[in-house]
Design an enzyme around this catalytic site. Sequence first.
Site, PDB file in Angstrom:
ATOM      1  N   SER B  16      13.268 -20.294  21.883  1.00 30.85           N
ATOM      2  CA  SER B  16      14.598 -20.851  22.125  1.00 30.85           C
ATOM      3  C   SER B  16      14.512 -22.110  22.966  1.00 30.85           C
ATOM      4  CB  SER B  16      15.469 -19.829  22.863  1.00 30.85           C
ATOM      5  OG  SER B  16      15.952 -18.871  21.968  1.00 30.85           O
ATOM      6  N   CYS B  17      15.623 -22.828  22.980  1.00 34.70           N
ATOM      7  CA  CYS B  17      15.775 -24.015  23.820  1.00 34.70           C
ATOM      8  C   CYS B  17      15.359 -23.680  25.242  1.00 34.70           C
ATOM      9  CB  CYS B  17      17.240 -24.450  23.806  1.00 34.70           C
ATOM     10  SG  CYS B  17      17.715 -25.597  25.100  1.00 34.70           S
ATOM     11  N   PRO B  18      14.633 -24.505  25.960  1.00 38.46           N
ATOM     12  CA  PRO B  18      14.174 -25.841  25.563  1.00 38.46           C
ATOM     13  C   PRO B  18      12.716 -25.890  25.117  1.00 38.46           C
ATOM     14  CG  PRO B  18      13.941 -25.633  27.932  1.00 38.46           C
ATOM     15  CD  PRO B  18      14.364 -24.261  27.403  1.00 38.46           C
TER      16      PRO B  18
END
Lengths: 169, 82
Positions: B16-18
């Site tokens: 997932s981000c980042p």
Amino acid sequence: MADRKKMALIASKGTLDWAYPPFILASTAAALDMEVKIFFTFYGLTLLKKKITAKVAPQTNPAMPMKLPFGPEFVQGLNIPLPNVLMGNIPGFETAATILMKETFKKKGVATVEELRSICIESGVELISCQMTMDVFGFSTNDFIEGITVGGAATFLDFAAGADIQLFI
Amino acid sequence: MNEIQVDQVLDCRGLSCPLPVIKTFKVINELRGGEILKIMTTDPGSINDFNAWSRQTGNPIVQQSEDPSIGEFLFFVQKKVN
């Protein structure tokens, strides 16, 4: 790289939920080739401790979705509403909520706060601890990870004055 | 679609981000100007994120695609020539 963009952050909170935003933004900005400095003040100072012990307190976050990270999908999708009067009085509730949040983040492929902090350090983000609040709360640099800068409001503002992005978190 | 000569592959599926953007920056820094990095992701936010990253760093995305059946995104990023 003469004109790298700059980002200045203030990290003022020390709970697990609020530990993420400064480290996520800082590590991402570094990956966007920006120069980043974070000024840690008040409860944010605890994010500089060698071991981050941040917890999340659901009773002070009324909008926080309370979901289980395990079990059948329909159970995971349920929002379990618990009244504050209960949450605040069940012993160990904060610890349980903290474990659940960490587990949910892990399952969603999100890095831990410690990992994000390491990425920040590796990518050259400058971590500044606020001298005044260190004195007030009785922290010394020995309590913190290595490589941090100690400074005051003027140190932060000197950088923030020339920064493209300034955020208070 | 022309066949793209890929110099390195980065698998960011499940992240997932980042993290995808951070890992991409790390790997692209090790490449030489003009070389191509292929990145696989599953984070639906990565379409906007990689284009934003490309704009900010100046490393162009030469091709991107999406396979909705498996929820995967593909990016071919070229290291900019300094």
